[in-house]
Enzyme design. Structure first.
Site, PDB file in Angstrom:
ATOM      1  NE  ARG A  40      -1.854  -1.663   3.552  1.00 18.87           N
ATOM      2  CZ  ARG A  40      -2.056  -1.737   4.877  1.00 18.87           C
ATOM      3  NH1 ARG A  40      -3.288  -1.681   5.387  1.00 18.87           N
ATOM      4  NH2 ARG A  40      -1.254  -2.279   5.767  1.00 18.87           N
ATOM      5  CG  HIS A  81      -4.601 -14.454   5.484  1.00 10.21           C
ATOM      6  ND1 HIS A  81      -3.993 -15.584   6.302  1.00 10.21           N
ATOM      7  CD2 HIS A  81      -3.545 -13.654   5.339  1.00 10.21           C
ATOM      8  CE1 HIS A  81      -2.822 -15.232   6.545  1.00 10.21           C
ATOM      9  NE2 HIS A  81      -2.442 -14.271   5.835  1.00 10.21           N
ATOM     10  CE  LYS A  99       2.094 -19.600  10.737  1.00  7.04           C
ATOM     11  NZ  LYS A  99       1.797 -18.222  11.820  1.00  7.04           N
TER      12      LYS A  99
END
Length: 323
Positions: A40, A81, A99
């Site tokens: 970003r 996510h 994960k």
């Protein structure tokens, strides 16, 4: 995707694990081309891109819009996510996501179904599963080295995180279960099978940050074996598991985070024997890149990875409910 054509990968985010471990592994793999890194912040993207000789992209949407990218690696905070995996799949990109793949079980159901409909690979990046030391342990167990497995124990802990660390932010999916506890849970499934029942669980909450910082879980397997797990990030470092059977015991230290040069040691204890076996080093980061490349190219592997995400999300959800 045709064999013989390199997999072109972009990276959503400039996380520390991406810089230290995954991007070097991507660059080192001959079958993969690292095309671009997105942030970003333009300056952050430029810094990463310069270090790894790829394009800098400002904004995650802009990277997903690129036609020269087949797949993305997502090392964003866990709470982000689901949104960005969904966006990547909708953009037609294969996804390797750190994960936990999701922090809510319904998101796992949705995203796995979306990947299957689109014919795309969706893989949860549990690096340790791709280290050869665990395959050695499984071979010993299957050969009867400790008899019938009765119990699995596993501890994974790291020292406290700084106050501003994303693991301390509940809005970003922080907390010990999401960050650390998922490892012992996944290892339990590796050795005791997919059908695990949560007997009980505890959780310690940091009231200041409103996240869990430690926990413990008791599981029962379909064949009657039990698993006792402890995890957290207010501990001294420990990363180990043991399998105890009616004929002996196997123990492995540095189970989840071995460097590529690490020489693993498996300790085998029986009534008439105590033996330490020194194993060959292995690079689990390089291995996971190759496994993802296979998942992109081979349909059965893609489906297996989706099923693993669903089982893991179900187990984590059950632990969270019990705690």
């Amino acid at each position: 995707m045709a064999h013989g054509i390199n997999l072109r990968i972009g990276v959503l985010g400039c996380a520390d694990i991406a810089r230290r471990r995954m991007l070097p592994a991507l660059v080192a793999e001959p079958a993969v081309d690292l095309v671009a890194v997105a942030s970003r912040t333009p300056q952050r993207a430029r810094e990463f891109a310069a270090a790894f000789d790829c394009a800098a992209v400002t904004g995650y949407e802009a990277l997903l819009d690129r036609a020269d990218i087949d797949a993305v690696y997502v090392p964003l905070p866990a709470g982000l996510h689901a949104d960005w995996v969904r966006a990547a799949l909708q953009a037609g990109k294969h996804v390797l996501v750190e994960k936990p793949a999701v922090t809510r079980q319904p998101d796992a159901v949705e995203l796995v179904a979306l990947a299957e409909r689109r014919g795309l690979a969706l893989m949860e990046s549990f690096m340790f599963l791709h280290h050869s030391q665990h395959a050695t342990v499984r071979r010993l167990v299957e050969a009867g080295a400790i008899g019938r497995v009765l119990a699995f124990t596993c501890d994974f802990g790291i020292p406290p995180r700084p106050a501003g660390d994303i693991r301390n932010d509940p809005r970003l999916g922080g907390g010990a279960l999401n960050d650390i506890g998922v490892y012992p849970l996944r290892a339990s499934r590796l050795f005791l099978g997919p059908d695990l029942h949560v007997v009980g669980a505890t959780s310690v909450i940091d009231e200041r940050h409103r996240v869990d910082v430690a926990g413990a879980v008791l599981l029962r397997g379909a064949a009657g074996a039990s698993a006792q797990l402890a995890y957290g990030f207010r501990h001294s470092y420990r990363s180990a598991y043991a399998l105890w059977g009616d004929g002996g015991r196997l123990e492995l230290s540095r189970a989840f985070t071995p460097p590529a040069h690490w020489l693993p040691v498996v300790r085998l204890e029986r009534a008439d024997l105590v033996e330490e076996r020194l194993l060959a080093p292995d690079d689990q980061f390089g291995n996971v890149v190759r496994a993802f490349d296979r998942a992109v190219r081979e349909g059965p592997v893609r489906l297996a990875e989706g099923a693993e995400i669903l089982r893991q999300a179900e187990l984590v959800e059950a632990v969270r409910a019990a705690a």
